[in-house]
Design an enzyme around this catalytic site. Structure first.
Site, short mmCIF file in Angstrom:
data_model
loop_
_atom_site.label_atom_id
_atom_site.label_comp_id
_atom_site.label_asym_id
_atom_site.label_seq_id
_atom_site.Cartn_x
_atom_site.Cartn_y
_atom_site.Cartn_z
N THR A 44 0.67 -1.32 -0.17
CA THR A 44 -0.47 -0.19 0.18
C THR A 44 0.70 1.78 0.23
O THR A 44 0.82 2.36 -0.14
CB THR A 44 -1.07 0.35 1.18
N ASP A 45 2.65 0.76 0.10
CA ASP A 45 2.65 2.27 0.34
C ASP A 45 3.49 3.16 -0.74
O ASP A 45 3.24 4.06 -0.51
CB ASP A 45 4.76 1.84 1.46
N SER A 141 18.16 -4.04 4.93
CA SER A 141 18.42 -2.54 3.36
C SER A 141 18.34 -1.60 4.30
O SER A 141 18.57 -0.60 4.86
CB SER A 141 18.19 -3.12 2.36
N ASP A 185 9.32 0.33 4.78
CA ASP A 185 10.27 0.33 5.64
C ASP A 185 11.50 1.42 6.44
O ASP A 185 11.36 0.99 7.36
CB ASP A 185 12.33 -0.53 4.69
N TYR A 235 8.44 -7.39 -7.73
CA TYR A 235 8.48 -6.01 -7.24
C TYR A 235 7.88 -4.81 -8.33
O TYR A 235 6.81 -4.00 -8.41
CB TYR A 235 9.48 -5.47 -6.42
#
Ligand code: GLA
Length: 405
Positions: A44-45, A141, A185, A235
């Site tokens: 969703t980000d 990361s 993240d 992705y």
């Protein structure tokens, strides 16, 4: 950030490596930042939506010293036992890597991101260590790039806010790795708070802490042992599919509601989906359905957490997994088996966490079921999938920190 924090183990490891590699005769600055587990709000980000992550008590750490009068950057990785050097005036990037290994390009990407914003930094020497499992879906990361941004912020007295640090770290990761990751993240790491999840609006970057005080429950993260080899291309492909969905919904809504701006899937409602979903090609429609329903689940999950309702939170977590598996198509057989075994073992819910295609699953379980779940994930998972799982207990931990040692 304060100056007398408890230092996690990777700080000690990086400190020893820094002393050995760069000498011990000057004060050294340590900065560290946590990995994350997202409770709900997946993929969703980058659709300007909502996420609900926690920071975990595993970190990446940098320990080193700024150079007052040179732009040389000298790095050493205690994990890879490798050195890497570059100039802070011309930091290597994904498209011009200058032979730098990926771990070092995360740092050079952050240096490049500081450059782009004209933030005044010099060269430095730093050693790196960490205990966030690599490639496991717990954001090793992001922990590294946030730790690097925090280190530069303190070393060069830049007074950046936590949100600015997350944005610089995020740009750094994209510049260094070439993967168009979203902000989840980095915000989860930079905003982490012990005992709380954080509800983040990825459009406005406003956030609110949600105390995680549910009784007699445990959060587990279970590494599937599946390398996320497809993750980068798949992705980026999901991101493009979401962009196609935005274009399709925007075109379909344009004639009847010309005043409505649809710039991200955030702007498409469940009602739109019901009414005009049939006009949208199948793949973008299913990608959109995941994002739209997942945003709604984030708010239901906040309610469930605030009302201490574990069965409802567990159910939302399971529905998130089903949507990621069926509509967004980012699961894999091993993650589905973990979810199935955990649920049979008595978990309230379980789901893939992070990008998917491997990595880890989150398991939300009553304390009383944890031993049985760990047992079944040790035995039956290996029998069915031919892989070893690794289970960690996770709890909401604090955000980044820095200290002169
Ligand atoms: C990865 C990305 C995040 C986010 C998740 C999916 O972890 O780095 O930005 O898109 O996948 O929610």
């Amino acid at each position: 950030m304060n100056n007398s924090p408890q230092t996690p183990l990777p700080v000690q490891t990086a400190l020893a490596a820094a002393r050995e590699t760069f000498g011990a005769d000057h004060p050294l600055l340590a900065a560290w930042a946590p990995g994350r587990i997202n409770i709900i709000g997946e993929h969703t980000d980058y659709n300007d939506g909502f996420v609900l992550p926690i920071a975990i008590d595993k970190v990446a750490a940098l320990v080193g010293a700024p150079h007052a009068d040179s732009f040389d950057v000298r790095l050493y990785s205690a994990h890879f036992h490798q050195s890497a050097n570059f100039s802070a005036q011309q930091p290597p990037t994904h498209s011009a890597p200058q032979n730098l290994p990926l771990w070092a390009r995360y740092i050079s990407g952050v240096v490049a991101a500081f450059h782009e914003k004209n933030l005044p930094i010099h060269g430095f020497s730093a050693a790196i260590a960490g205990d966030v499992p690599l490639g496991s879906g717990m954001s090793s990361s992001a922990a590294l790039v946030v730790a690097a941004a925090v280190w530069l912020n303190t070393a060069f007295s830049l007074q950046l806010s936590a949100t600015q640090i997350a944005e610089l770290a995020h740009n750094g990761e994209v510049i260094g790795s070439g993967v168009r990751v979203g902000l989840l993240d980095h915000l989860a790491s930079a905003l982490g708070r012990a005992g709380s999840a954080v509800l983040i609006d990825c459009r406005s970057l406003e956030y609110r802490y949600i105390p995680f005080q549910m009784s007699a429950v445990t959060l587990l993260s279970c590494e599937s042992g599946v390398e996320r080899s497809l993750a980068t291309s798949a992705y980026n492909q999901r991101r493009s599919e979401c962009e196609s969905a935005v274009a399709a919904f925007s075109a379909a809504l344009q004639s009847e509601q010309p005043q409505r701006a649809i710039t991200a899937l955030r702007d498409v409602t469940e009602y739109d989906l019901l009414r005009i979903g049939g006009l949208i090609p199948e793949i973008p429609r299913r990608r959109a359905r995941h994002v739209i329903t997942e945003n709604a689940r984030v708010f239901s999950a906040v309610d469930a957490m605030e009302n201490n309702n574990s069965p409802i939170l567990g159910n939302l977590i399971l529905r998130s997994h089903a949507s990621l598996r069926d509509d967004f198509e980012v699961s894999c057989p091993e993650l589905d088996v973990i979810v199935e075994l955990a649920t049979h073992g008595g978990a309230y819910g379980a789901r893939l966490t992070g990008a998917g295609f491997g990595g880890s699953a989150l398991i939300f379980a009553p304390d009383s079921a944890v031993a049985a779940i760990i047992n079944v994930l040790g035995g039956e998972y290996t029998q069915r999938c031919g892989k070893q799982s690794r289970v960690h207990t996770v709890a909401p931990a604090g955000g980044p920190n820095s200290a002169w040692l």
